[in-house]
Design a protein around this motif. Structure first.
Motif, PDB file in Angstrom:
ATOM      1  N   VAL A 201       8.806  -0.632  29.472  1.00 42.50           N
ATOM      2  CA  VAL A 201       9.424   0.275  28.496  1.00 42.50           C
ATOM      3  C   VAL A 201       8.940   1.686  28.791  1.00 42.50           C
ATOM      4  O   VAL A 201       9.722   2.627  28.850  1.00 42.50           O
ATOM      5  N   ILE A 202       7.640   1.803  29.010  1.00 45.51           N
ATOM      6  CA  ILE A 202       7.083   3.050  29.524  1.00 45.51           C
ATOM      7  C   ILE A 202       7.038   2.914  31.037  1.00 45.51           C
ATOM      8  O   ILE A 202       6.277   2.125  31.577  1.00 45.51           O
ATOM      9  N   LYS A 203       7.910   3.671  31.704  1.00 39.13           N
ATOM     10  CA  LYS A 203       8.026   3.536  33.153  1.00 39.13           C
ATOM     11  C   LYS A 203       6.894   4.225  33.879  1.00 39.13           C
ATOM     12  O   LYS A 203       6.420   3.767  34.909  1.00 39.13           O
ATOM     13  N   GLN A 204       6.506   5.373  33.356  1.00 34.89           N
ATOM     14  CA  GLN A 204       5.422   6.123  33.986  1.00 34.89           C
ATOM     15  C   GLN A 204       4.962   7.257  33.083  1.00 34.89           C
ATOM     16  O   GLN A 204       5.615   7.589  32.108  1.00 34.89           O
ATOM     17  N   TYR A 205       3.825   7.794  33.436  1.00 36.26           N
ATOM     18  CA  TYR A 205       3.330   9.008  32.806  1.00 36.26           C
ATOM     19  C   TYR A 205       3.445  10.100  33.842  1.00 36.26           C
ATOM     20  O   TYR A 205       2.938   9.960  34.958  1.00 36.26           O
ATOM     21  N   ALA A 206       4.112  11.177  33.473  1.00 33.37           N
ATOM     22  CA  ALA A 206       4.395  12.210  34.459  1.00 33.37           C
ATOM     23  C   ALA A 206       4.067  13.598  33.942  1.00 33.37           C
ATOM     24  O   ALA A 206       4.253  13.897  32.769  1.00 33.37           O
ATOM     25  N   ALA A 207       3.556  14.421  34.837  1.00 33.42           N
ATOM     26  CA  ALA A 207       3.447  15.846  34.538  1.00 33.42           C
ATOM     27  C   ALA A 207       4.807  16.465  34.840  1.00 33.42           C
ATOM     28  O   ALA A 207       5.346  16.269  35.920  1.00 33.42           O
ATOM     29  N   ILE A 208       5.356  17.167  33.863  1.00 34.19           N
ATOM     30  CA  ILE A 208       6.662  17.794  34.063  1.00 34.19           C
ATOM     31  C   ILE A 208       6.459  19.216  34.547  1.00 34.19           C
ATOM     32  O   ILE A 208       5.884  20.049  33.857  1.00 34.19           O
ATOM     33  N   VAL A 209       6.958  19.472  35.733  1.00 34.24           N
ATOM     34  CA  VAL A 209       6.775  20.776  36.377  1.00 34.24           C
ATOM     35  C   VAL A 209       8.023  21.627  36.182  1.00 34.24           C
ATOM     36  O   VAL A 209       9.144  21.143  36.322  1.00 34.24           O
ATOM     37  N   ASP A 210       7.801  22.886  35.851  1.00 35.66           N
ATOM     38  CA  ASP A 210       8.910  23.825  35.671  1.00 35.66           C
ATOM     39  C   ASP A 210       9.416  24.274  37.035  1.00 35.66           C
ATOM     40  O   ASP A 210       8.701  24.957  37.769  1.00 35.66           O
ATOM     41  N   PRO A 211      10.667  23.932  37.369  1.00 39.61           N
ATOM     42  CA  PRO A 211      11.198  24.264  38.702  1.00 39.61           C
ATOM     43  C   PRO A 211      11.161  25.762  38.980  1.00 39.61           C
ATOM     44  O   PRO A 211      10.942  26.174  40.118  1.00 39.61           O
ATOM     45  N   ARG A 212      11.359  26.550  37.958  1.00 35.15           N
ATOM     46  CA  ARG A 212      11.400  28.003  38.166  1.00 35.15           C
ATOM     47  C   ARG A 212      10.049  28.569  38.554  1.00 35.15           C
ATOM     48  O   ARG A 212       9.962  29.619  39.171  1.00 35.15           O
ATOM     49  N   LYS A 213       8.997  27.869  38.192  1.00 35.26           N
ATOM     50  CA  LYS A 213       7.657  28.361  38.509  1.00 35.26           C
ATOM     51  C   LYS A 213       7.215  27.990  39.925  1.00 35.26           C
ATOM     52  O   LYS A 213       6.168  28.418  40.385  1.00 35.26           O
ATOM     53  N   ILE A 214       7.992  27.134  40.557  1.00 39.36           N
ATOM     54  CA  ILE A 214       7.618  26.730  41.918  1.00 39.36           C
ATOM     55  C   ILE A 214       8.729  27.068  42.907  1.00 39.36           C
ATOM     56  O   ILE A 214       8.886  26.412  43.932  1.00 39.36           O
ATOM     57  N   ASN A 215       9.513  28.065  42.540  1.00 36.98           N
ATOM     58  CA  ASN A 215      10.537  28.541  43.462  1.00 36.98           C
ATOM     59  C   ASN A 215      11.635  27.525  43.751  1.00 36.98           C
ATOM     60  O   ASN A 215      12.064  27.377  44.900  1.00 36.98           O
ATOM     61  N   LYS A 216      12.063  26.854  42.693  1.00 36.96           N
ATOM     62  CA  LYS A 216      13.216  25.952  42.818  1.00 36.96           C
ATOM     63  C   LYS A 216      14.145  26.229  41.651  1.00 36.96           C
ATOM     64  O   LYS A 216      14.406  25.366  40.812  1.00 36.96           O
ATOM     65  N   SER A 217      14.638  27.442  41.597  1.00 39.68           N
ATOM     66  CA  SER A 217      15.338  27.913  40.408  1.00 39.68           C
ATOM     67  C   SER A 217      16.818  27.587  40.378  1.00 39.68           C
ATOM     68  O   SER A 217      17.473  27.723  39.362  1.00 39.68           O
ATOM     69  N   LEU A 218      17.352  27.190  41.502  1.00 34.61           N
ATOM     70  CA  LEU A 218      18.794  26.938  41.551  1.00 34.61           C
ATOM     71  C   LEU A 218      19.097  25.443  41.432  1.00 34.61           C
ATOM     72  O   LEU A 218      18.590  24.631  42.207  1.00 34.61           O
ATOM     73  N   THR A 219      19.902  25.116  40.437  1.00 31.20           N
ATOM     74  CA  THR A 219      20.331  23.735  40.255  1.00 31.20           C
ATOM     75  C   THR A 219      21.816  23.642  40.552  1.00 31.20           C
ATOM     76  O   THR A 219      22.602  24.435  40.037  1.00 31.20           O
ATOM     77  N   VAL A 220      22.178  22.683  41.361  1.00 34.65           N
ATOM     78  CA  VAL A 220      23.586  22.502  41.702  1.00 34.65           C
ATOM     79  C   VAL A 220      23.985  21.053  41.437  1.00 34.65           C
ATOM     80  O   VAL A 220      23.247  20.130  41.769  1.00 34.65           O
ATOM     81  N   LEU A 221      25.127  20.893  40.823  1.00 37.52           N
ATOM     82  CA  LEU A 221      25.700  19.554  40.663  1.00 37.52           C
ATOM     83  C   LEU A 221      26.726  19.386  41.767  1.00 37.52           C
ATOM     84  O   LEU A 221      27.671  20.176  41.869  1.00 37.52           O
ATOM     85  N   CYS A 222      26.520  18.394  42.573  1.00 38.74           N
ATOM     86  CA  CYS A 222      27.439  18.190  43.688  1.00 38.74           C
ATOM     87  C   CYS A 222      28.158  16.861  43.517  1.00 38.74           C
ATOM     88  O   CYS A 222      27.513  15.806  43.422  1.00 38.74           O
ATOM     89  N   TYR A 223      29.473  16.937  43.458  1.00 36.59           N
ATOM     90  CA  TYR A 223      30.288  15.745  43.237  1.00 36.59           C
ATOM     91  C   TYR A 223      30.815  15.255  44.570  1.00 36.59           C
ATOM     92  O   TYR A 223      31.274  16.054  45.393  1.00 36.59           O
ATOM     93  N   ILE A 224      30.745  13.957  44.755  1.00 36.65           N
ATOM     94  CA  ILE A 224      31.018  13.395  46.074  1.00 36.65           C
ATOM     95  C   ILE A 224      31.942  12.193  45.994  1.00 36.65           C
ATOM     96  O   ILE A 224      31.768  11.326  45.128  1.00 36.65           O
TER      97      ILE A 224
END
Lengths: 165, 165
Positions: B61-84
DNA sequence: CCTGAAACTTAAATCCG
DNA sequence: CGGATTTAAGTTTCAGG
């Protein structure tokens, strides 16, 4: 020359080095790892690991520590992507829409997107009945929707929170 | 009458009561909460909280414990949805596609969906240059793509892992 | 900025009622 | 399940290079 505006801690753009990235990489996969374990894997002592984690928490690099719950185990097996276009695009209407969306617990994600639609929301519900309920009584109650399109998720191939590699 | 097949722990469908849900609700928001704190908020002692968490971890039920990292703070600011959409829809081709997608670290999500397209992938990158790089050299290298469509995320209104309420 | 050790604090895990 | 205990362990600090 110094900025006049004080930066709040969360605004500071940290420069992260390889060690920071290494820490993030590990904590992303398992937030329960101890500082000692992390230090061991990165060939460091506990002090730098401790201080780097604290620094990244305060800077907002690590936004939170979360238990990830499997939706299927709690009777929320249906995922729907609902695409939405608003009638009016002025700021006021957008704000009201956003406010409502934020309050809907079924909506786990809301993205303002380019293309044909204005928004994509991800809806997590038990089954089609619950989705209809949401669609009619919650989404349908919003007054500035122009049109919508529901896309149903057949299966989840990949789902991760990892953004650091 | 008993099932012949042994269920692995992760297969067991637990029946979760209000207390379990209460625990999940808290851990979802903050995995660092201690058993004592949780017990305090739910008006329980530590024993049941401890045992319920263990039970839910083992049941998946609990799959994992994770630290959630802000993408913008690590230079991954662009999110794209790509349909295939794939050319061939037989199992073999699908498997190969999935295998490749799973290996692309830029892809944080891949959903098999209904409608015009077969899949939606969410791509997390630094900027448009990095997206082009991904699109041309990684996605473009797959040999059974029929057509694709890229939708760019203008802003993230809501993003949560919370599915328990 | 790191190492290493020490001190402190606190949580996890157990047991009995 | 409550309550207390015990033991173990992690976090945090500090001197030193």
């Amino acid at each position: 020359m110094v900025n006049k505006k004080e930066n709040t801690a969360a605004d500071v753009q940290l420069t992260l080095d390889e060690k920071d990235m290494g820490i993030l990489k590990l904590l992303q996969k398992d937030a329960k790892m101890t500082i000692r374990e992390i230090a061991g894997q990165l060939n460091l002592s506990t002090t730098p690991v401790y201080e780097r984690i604290r620094k990244m928490e305060q800077a907002g690099v690590i936004k939170q520590y979360a238990a990830i719950v499997d939706p299927r185990k709690i009777n929320k097996s249906l995922t729907v992507l609902c695409y939405i276009t608003l009638k009016e695009h002025n700021k006021k209407c957008g704000k009201k829409f956003i406010q409502e969306i934020l309050s809907f617990t079924e909506v786990t994600e809301c993205l303002n997107i380019s293309g044909e639609f204005d928004f994509m929301i991800k809806v997590q519900v038990k089954d089609m009945d619950e989705y209809r309920e949401f669609y009619v009584n919650k989404l349908g109650e919003l007054d500035n929707l122009s049109h919508t399109q529901s896309i149903f998720v057949i299966s989840v191939i990949k789902a991760t929170h990892q953004v650091v590699y």
